[in-house]
Scaffold this active site. Structure first.
Site, mmCIF file in Angstrom:
data_model
loop_
_atom_site.group_PDB
_atom_site.id
_atom_site.type_symbol
_atom_site.label_atom_id
_atom_site.label_comp_id
_atom_site.label_asym_id
_atom_site.label_seq_id
_atom_site.Cartn_x
_atom_site.Cartn_y
_atom_site.Cartn_z
ATOM 1 N N ASP A 1 -3.155 -2.607 5.926
ATOM 2 C CA ASP A 1 -1.747 -2.987 5.970
ATOM 3 C C ASP A 1 -1.570 -4.382 6.547
ATOM 4 O O ASP A 1 -0.830 -5.210 6.008
ATOM 5 C CB ASP A 1 -0.958 -1.978 6.803
ATOM 6 C CG ASP A 1 -0.925 -0.602 6.175
ATOM 7 O OD1 ASP A 1 -1.382 -0.453 5.027
ATOM 8 O OD2 ASP A 1 -0.448 0.333 6.845
ATOM 9 N N GLY B 1 9.781 4.205 7.144
ATOM 10 C CA GLY B 1 9.439 5.541 6.689
ATOM 11 C C GLY B 1 9.165 5.651 5.204
ATOM 12 O O GLY B 1 8.897 6.734 4.698
ATOM 13 N N ALA B 2 9.204 4.520 4.500
ATOM 14 C CA ALA B 2 8.993 4.544 3.055
ATOM 15 C C ALA B 2 7.527 4.352 2.687
ATOM 16 O O ALA B 2 7.166 4.421 1.519
ATOM 17 C CB ALA B 2 9.848 3.471 2.372
ATOM 18 N N GLY B 3 6.686 4.062 3.669
ATOM 19 C CA GLY B 3 5.274 3.845 3.388
ATOM 20 C C GLY B 3 4.970 2.468 2.864
ATOM 21 O O GLY B 3 3.945 2.244 2.223
ATOM 22 N N GLU C 1 -6.379 4.984 -1.000
ATOM 23 C CA GLU C 1 -5.610 5.465 0.147
ATOM 24 C C GLU C 1 -6.537 6.168 1.138
ATOM 25 O O GLU C 1 -7.404 6.946 0.741
ATOM 26 C CB GLU C 1 -4.540 6.440 -0.345
ATOM 27 C CG GLU C 1 -3.251 6.376 0.423
ATOM 28 C CD GLU C 1 -2.525 5.060 0.231
ATOM 29 O OE1 GLU C 1 -2.582 4.224 1.162
ATOM 30 O OE2 GLU C 1 -1.922 4.851 -0.835
ATOM 31 N N HIS C 2 -6.361 5.876 2.422
ATOM 32 C CA HIS C 2 -7.172 6.456 3.499
ATOM 33 C C HIS C 2 -8.651 6.056 3.393
ATOM 34 O O HIS C 2 -9.506 6.700 4.000
ATOM 35 C CB HIS C 2 -7.057 7.982 3.523
ATOM 36 C CG HIS C 2 -5.714 8.471 3.985
ATOM 37 N ND1 HIS C 2 -5.407 8.668 5.308
ATOM 38 C CD2 HIS C 2 -4.590 8.783 3.290
ATOM 39 C CE1 HIS C 2 -4.159 9.096 5.417
ATOM 40 N NE2 HIS C 2 -3.635 9.171 4.204
ATOM 41 N N ASP D 1 -9.514 2.724 3.984
ATOM 42 C CA ASP D 1 -9.747 1.521 4.790
ATOM 43 C C ASP D 1 -10.427 1.840 6.116
ATOM 44 O O ASP D 1 -11.357 1.146 6.526
ATOM 45 C CB ASP D 1 -8.460 0.717 4.993
ATOM 46 C CG ASP D 1 -7.330 1.472 5.669
ATOM 47 O OD1 ASP D 1 -7.401 2.716 5.760
ATOM 48 O OD2 ASP D 1 -6.363 0.812 6.110
ATOM 49 N N SER E 1 5.674 -1.405 9.797
ATOM 50 C CA SER E 1 5.034 -1.584 11.104
ATOM 51 C C SER E 1 4.076 -2.775 11.088
ATOM 52 O O SER E 1 4.067 -3.591 12.015
ATOM 53 C CB SER E 1 4.300 -0.312 11.519
ATOM 54 O OG SER E 1 3.344 0.067 10.550
ATOM 55 N N SER F 1 4.828 -0.099 4.918
ATOM 56 C CA SER F 1 4.195 -0.750 6.059
ATOM 57 C C SER F 1 5.101 -1.727 6.787
ATOM 58 O O SER F 1 4.736 -2.866 7.061
ATOM 59 C CB SER F 1 2.915 -1.465 5.614
ATOM 60 O OG SER F 1 2.004 -1.506 6.682
#
Length: 387
Positions: A172, A122-124, A34-35, A37, A128, A126
């Site tokens: 993502d 909002g659930a993470g 996580e974080h 990329d 978007s 992705s």
């Protein structure tokens, strides 16, 4: 210019809608990494069997673009020759994608598009990236733009940077487009080299527990974390000019600069370096079927995100802690940007109902918030169908 409304009924333009292109664009999970990329590190995502669905057709105009969200009963109309950032967040994903396609010199005409989603926002997971990549894939097919899958992931990332303002990494978008059924991806975010690993979790399944909170720190703090990592790299580069990102730094090298790094820069960099190592070790563990070892790495990831990277929140921490003494749960961690969203849990399949009931009761008692659950399976990336 663009026009947006909250439609109360299907807009007239869509009453006799007959699509020529259909697209199914999945959300994603990230097992670990996580974080990392946007620091050119390693991640382990896969697409999931929850998707956003698109239908496209040309509408006979030169540049009028009409989009109807059936899920949110919202309508957007814009001229692709006159694009500007919208005040409504969701619109910027499609406007941004359209803009990046134009930046590449590709030719568009007017089109209509209907969007439906079974992805939780909002659930993470992705939603978007699924929106960006599905929309880009549909336009690519509708107008024969000749974009490769990797180009679609890259322009979708740029859309999020330039129109949404979120300086996200590539994970993502890559997972949404490039995933393979029943596999997870070990992705090198520097080279974009991908290794597909069979998602064999024996008698276990992947369970998402949605906190149903989204703290307003999420967007601003995401970009702040990126800035802190880049600032640490700038300090290290003064002695080691070959260092381009935290991907090129090991713990021994980092310790040399502990006194020089300001604020939380040392903690942020240490987390990223350790998380990259966890991803590599997780790959070995999954290939060997060592689920206990992999689960321990998941817990280590959460601990780093909570204490060194500081992107967790009380609700996520509670759910991870609640899982730790359960022998049928191998690992748990927060997933996504942080400050809300889901935990991802590796759990014995036959214990899911029992655990969800217990966790939901405890979570509601603690926070007075209902817990949602999402059982997911590794899935194929974006699928495009020409009718």
């Amino acid at each position: 210019m663009s026009t947006s409304t909250n439609a109360q009924k299907l807009p007239e333009a869509f009453t006799d809608f007959k699509p020529s292109i259909k697209v199914a664009s999945p959300g994603r999970i990230n097992l670990i990494g996580e974080h990392t990329d946007y620091n050119n590190g390693f991640v382990m995502p896969t697409a999931i069997d929850k998707k956003i669905y698109f239908e496209f057709k040309e509408n006979g105009t030169d540049s009028t673009c009409r989009i109807y969200s059936a899920t949110y009963n919202a309508y957007l109309e814009f001229d692709h020759n006159n694009l500007s950032i919208s005040e409504k967040s969701w619109e910027n994903y499609v406007l941004g994608v359209t803009n990046e396609i134009k930046v590449l010199g590709k030719s568009l005409k007017g089109f209509d598009c209907i969007i439906k989603s079974d992805l939780s926002t909002g659930a993470g997971i992705s939603s978007s990236a699924a929106l960006e990549c599905g929309f880009a894939s549909g336009l690519n097919a509708l107008f024969d733009l000749g974009l490769s899958k990797v180009e679609i992931t890259q322009l979708s990332q740029k859309a999020e940077h330039n129109f949404v303002g979120n300086k996200c990494g590539i994970m993502d978008q890559y997972a949404s487009v490039m995933s393979k059924q029943d596999h997870i991806i070990l992705l090198d975010c520097e080279s974009l080299h991908a290794e597909y690993i069979p998602a064999d979790f024996k008698s276990c399944k992947l369970l998402l527990l949605n906190t149903n909170v989204s703290h307003n720190l999420a967007d601003s703090e995401y970009n702040t974390r990126r800035q802190e990592c880049e600032a640490a790299v700038e300090v290290i580069q003064k002695k080691y000019p070959e260092v381009k990102s935290l991907r090129d730094v090991n713990l021994e090298m980092l310790e040399e600069f502990k006194a020089e790094l300001e604020g939380k820069q040392y903690q942020r960099a240490r987390y990223v370096i350790e998380e990259n190592e966890r991803v590599i070790n997780a790959t070995t563990a999954i290939k060997a079927g060592e689920l206990n070892e992999f689960g321990g790495l998941m817990y280590g990831s959460h601990d780093g995100l909570q204490h060194n990277y500081e992107v967790s929140c009380p609700e996520l921490d509670f759910l991870v802690e609640f899982s730790r003494d359960k022998d049928y749960i191998y690992g748990s961690r927060m997933m996504g940007g942080g400050f809300g969203g889901c935990t991802i849990n590796l759990i014995e399949a036959d214990k899911i109902d029992e655990y969800v009931a217990e966790a939901a009761e405890a979570y509601f008692k603690k926070f007075n918030i209902k817990l949602d659950t999402i059982a997911v399976s590794p899935s194929e990336g974006t699928i495009v169908e020409k009718l």
